[in-house]
Design an enzyme around this catalytic site. Structure first.
Site, PDB file in Angstrom:
ATOM      1  N   ARG A  46       0.847  -1.201   0.000  1.00  0.00           N
ATOM      2  CA  ARG A  46       0.000   0.000   0.000  1.00  0.00           C
ATOM      3  C   ARG A  46       0.883   1.251   0.000  1.00  0.00           C
ATOM      4  O   ARG A  46       0.579   2.243  -0.641  1.00  0.00           O
ATOM      5  CB  ARG A  46      -0.944   0.003   1.226  1.00  0.00           C
ATOM      6  N   TYR A  98     -17.556  17.993 -13.719  1.00  0.00           N
ATOM      7  CA  TYR A  98     -18.007  16.603 -13.870  1.00  0.00           C
ATOM      8  C   TYR A  98     -19.027  16.265 -12.765  1.00  0.00           C
ATOM      9  O   TYR A  98     -18.816  16.606 -11.597  1.00  0.00           O
ATOM     10  CB  TYR A  98     -16.785  15.683 -13.821  1.00  0.00           C
ATOM     11  N   ASP A 169      -8.523  20.455 -12.519  1.00  0.00           N
ATOM     12  CA  ASP A 169      -8.762  19.129 -13.093  1.00  0.00           C
ATOM     13  C   ASP A 169      -8.409  19.231 -14.576  1.00  0.00           C
ATOM     14  O   ASP A 169      -9.126  19.858 -15.355  1.00  0.00           O
ATOM     15  CB  ASP A 169     -10.230  18.735 -12.878  1.00  0.00           C
ATOM     16  N   LYS A 194      -8.851   8.444 -18.621  1.00  0.00           N
ATOM     17  CA  LYS A 194      -9.145   9.127 -19.873  1.00  0.00           C
ATOM     18  C   LYS A 194      -7.900   9.188 -20.773  1.00  0.00           C
ATOM     19  O   LYS A 194      -7.361   8.166 -21.105  1.00  0.00           O
ATOM     20  CB  LYS A 194      -9.742  10.500 -19.557  1.00  0.00           C
TER      21      LYS A 194
HETATM   22  C1  LIG Z   1     -13.199  15.837 -15.782  1.00  0.00           C
HETATM   23  C2  LIG Z   1     -13.321  14.593 -14.972  1.00  0.00           C
HETATM   24  N1  LIG Z   1     -12.744  14.552 -13.752  1.00  0.00           N
HETATM   25  C3  LIG Z   1     -12.823  13.444 -12.966  1.00  0.00           C
HETATM   26  C4  LIG Z   1     -13.515  12.321 -13.385  1.00  0.00           C
HETATM   27  C5  LIG Z   1     -13.614  11.125 -12.473  1.00  0.00           C
HETATM   28  O1  LIG Z   1     -12.720  10.131 -12.851  1.00  0.00           O
HETATM   29  P1  LIG Z   1     -12.953   8.552 -12.614  1.00  0.00           P
HETATM   30  O2  LIG Z   1     -14.139   8.160 -13.427  1.00  0.00           O
HETATM   31  O3  LIG Z   1     -11.662   7.944 -13.074  1.00  0.00           O
HETATM   32  O4  LIG Z   1     -13.181   8.364 -11.158  1.00  0.00           O
HETATM   33  C6  LIG Z   1     -14.111  12.318 -14.640  1.00  0.00           C
HETATM   34  C7  LIG Z   1     -14.844  11.123 -15.118  1.00  0.00           C
HETATM   35  O5  LIG Z   1     -15.494  11.119 -16.145  1.00  0.00           O
HETATM   36  C8  LIG Z   1     -14.021  13.481 -15.453  1.00  0.00           C
HETATM   37  O6  LIG Z   1     -14.610  13.555 -16.664  1.00  0.00           O
END
Ligand SMILES: Cc1ncc(COP(=O)(O)O)c(C=O)c1O
Length: 378
Positions: A46, A98, A169, A194
């Protein structure tokens, strides 16, 4: 080193035991120690895993940070970053983030005495007047799914003036197009699910810190809470970042072809892509990023029209997520942004006629032909 060289080599050395050119998947939970207190720096997986650590070093280099920490999902990375905020503090968030981020902030973390306010951050002067005091500013740029642009340099000045942390982000852009730490952000997060992984076969997240102070806390929380990225997922994302610099230009070239086609189509009411010269954030985005990315949203005017197009595409696949080499189409109002209330979606403009496309790396002509037949005849 240049960005492409860093994609392929940063943080990675050939395996010391065999010389393997690819960092192995260290699939182990623990490490044998030579004696009490005598070990090779690895005690428990971990805390320490060389596959994950290699990916973290690679991503820290790509984002230009002091260090990076990888988590089991983008949401787990976002959650870890939010532990920097304590009860009684206030977080301001750029609106239309998101849906999962909105859900975590409003339905989970607000219950711990943290105050959240969602504001349009696309006009820094107005934002400054409206935001009031805050301890952390959370920004997506471009935002998901309306592709609104926030000026990272200006917002970093506003955050610094309040002694607050700025978190960006950067999932939509990837460090290939945008490096927020160089523009004044304190922390960058990604859903590695992504573009960084890029092949739609892993879920993960990362937080990259500019300063050692924040890196140290993230390291502590990663181990204390334990939402670590697995060795296999770390291996997959490392394999993904090796071709990030090859994939991103192709994603963007295809997005340009798709956005230009849609902008001319009589059944499309509006196209959202920051690369279009009439996009309201075009100039600000061009001043802080080297490209416009692969997310294109389009307004079709009604749920029926959206359903019809989503049901008729053949090459593009209907699905959540984005950033993979295959083109995905989605319906934000009922999929990624279903966590918002109807009133919140209405206020933001996430209508039932809005469709989001994550443009992949196929032949642009095939994508345009598919969208053409899906949009035809209304
Ligand atoms: C801009 C953005 N940030 C964070 C996330 C969350 O990521 P995860 O689905 O890997 O938890 C997403 C998911 O679609 C996203 O589009």
């Amino acid at each position: 080193m240049g960005f492409a060289t860093d994609c392929i080599h940063a943080g990675q050395e050939p395996d010391p035991t065999t010389g393997a050119v690819t960092v192995p998947i260290y699939q182990t939970s623990t490490y044998v120690q030579e004696g009490l207190g005598k070990h090779k720096g690895y005690e428990y997986a971990r805390t320490h895993n060389l596959t994950r650590r290699t990916l973290e070093r690679n991503l820290a280099a790509l984002e230009g940070g002091t260090d990076a920490y990888c988590f089991a999902s983008g949401m787990a990375a976002i959650h870890a970053v939010l532990t920097l905020v304590k009860a009684g503090q206030r977080v301001v968030v750029s609106d239309n983030v998101y849906g999962g981020t909105h859900r975590l902030f409003t339905k989970v973390l607000a219950g711990y005495g943290v105050e959240f306010a969602f504001l349009d951050a696309s006009d820094p002067a107005r934002f400054d007047g409206e935001a009031g005091r805050f301890d952390l500013l959370w920004v997506e740029t471009p935002t998901n799914p309306l592709l609104k642009i926030c000026d990272i340099r200006a917002l970093s000045g506003l955050a610094r003036g309040r002694g607050a942390i700025l978190v960006v982000d950067n999932t939509f852009m990837s460090p290939f197009f945008q490096r927020p730490l160089a523009l004044g952000a304190d922390i960058v997060v990604h859903s590695t699910t992504k573009f960084l992984n890029g092949h739609s076969d892993s879920v993960g997240g990362v937080a990259v810190a500019r300063d050692e102070k924040h890196a140290e806390w993230l390291r502590f929380v990663q181990n204390a809470a334990g939402a670590i990225l697995s060795p296999f997922d770390s291996f997959l994302v490392l394999r993904g970042t090796k071709t990030l610099h090859l994939r991103m230009p192709r994603h963007e070239e295809n997005a340009r072809a798709v956005a230009s086609f849609l902008a001319r189509h009589r059944n499309v009411r509006r196209v959202f892509w920051p690369g279009l010269p009439d996009h309201p954030g075009h100039a600000v985005h061009a001043g802080q990023a080297s490209g416009f990315g692969a997310l294109v949203s389009l307004e079709l005017g009604s749920l029926e029209a959206a359903k019809r197009v989503l049901g008729r595409v053949r090459l593009c696949s209907l699905g959540e997520s984005l950033g993979g080499v295959e083109t995905l189409v989605s319906h934000p109002a009922t999929m990624t942004h279903a966590g918002y209330t109807q009133a919140q979606r209405d206020a933001l403009g996430i209508t039932s006629g809005l469709v989001r496309i994550s443009v992949g790396c196929e032949d642009a002509s095939d994508l345009v032909a598919d969208l053409d037949q899906a949009l035809a005849g209304r």
